[in-house]
Design an enzyme around this catalytic site. Sequence first.
Site, PDB file in Angstrom:
ATOM      1  N   GLY C 108       1.441  -2.009   1.132  1.00  0.00           N
ATOM      2  CA  GLY C 108       0.411  -2.141   2.155  1.00  0.00           C
ATOM      3  C   GLY C 108      -0.868  -2.755   1.626  1.00  0.00           C
ATOM      4  CB  CYS C 109      -2.176  -3.222  -1.688  1.00  0.00           C
ATOM      5  SG  CYS C 109      -3.723  -3.594  -2.463  1.00  0.00           S
TER       6      CYS C 109
END
Lengths: 102, 131, 110
Positions: C108-109
């Site tokens: 999710g980064c």
Amino acid sequence: MAQLHTVNKSPFERNAFVSCLEHAKEGSGILLFEDGVYAAMNGTAVADKVKAALSGRSLYVLGPDVKARGLSEDNVIDGVKVVDYEGFVDLVTEYDKVQSWL
Amino acid sequence: MAEPWEDDEVEGPVFKFLYVNRKAPYGTIYALESLEVVLIAAAFEQDVSLAFVDDGVYQIKKGQDTAGIGMKNFSPTYRALEGYDVEKLYVEKEALEERGLTTDDLIVPVEVVSRAEMADLMDEQDVILSF
Amino acid sequence: MPIEVNGKMLETDEEGYLADLNQWEPEAATVMAAAEDQELTDAHWEVINFLREYYEEYQIAPAVRVLTKAIGKKLGKDKGNSKYLYELFPYGPAKQACKYAGLPKPTGCV
């Protein structure tokens, strides 16, 4: 909070349809499309389950998917409504939310 | 401009999200995909629940060892969910029983609910994501 | 681009994350940090080691919010905040510290 459930897998290959029936509350709708349409036909091993589900729930089957598979809309279980793509879209908007049984 | 260490407090409506897991872990990509979506979406601070139904209960079976199949064992990651504030995990009683499993076989604490209660839970949600 | 660590060439992806986290050794962190003009103090190592333990246990690199909270629990409130971690790792604690620790980029980064 009426829900529309959609099933696109054959009831003979996977348990998505049966599991859907077991979780669909009264007042909900169940739409069968793609390979899910096999569940809508008369004379199959799941026909009795479909008939039982019809009390309190609405069942729909996508006509183009029925025809594409060499099945006849005349052989769809009584009470299961045949819809076209436009009808499919209408259903999605009529119900509050959609749960797809993959 | 906010400094990077200042949390952006995004105030907004909180919706009830239910992730429904119905597939065993390694035969298809669904289980891993679902887990990744849950982890990413946790940043949005919604009211998240996870449901394990049908073969989905196999995802949280204890003792998975994937060394022999060349795939990553992602079952320990379910234990990280608590740290992501995803704490509501529901398992269907019938699904466990059909597979000869009990909660002792599971790697995370869960709430066991009947099929009827699971149907209610699904009905209460704003959004349902199925895998 | 591979990096040289103790005479061995370690494969990395285009963002500099180790291709194989099993090849990691402390010296790899030092080499990566030096390339970014970053000196590694005990405070940095504390976070790097924490991340490796977290990964060992959960098989993922934590999101920054989760890392902050977990660090606070383990190392004390004064360290469990974003400001402290950003001062140590100005490119972002999850991104930069995970890279030094040999972990993949956090899910999710972006």
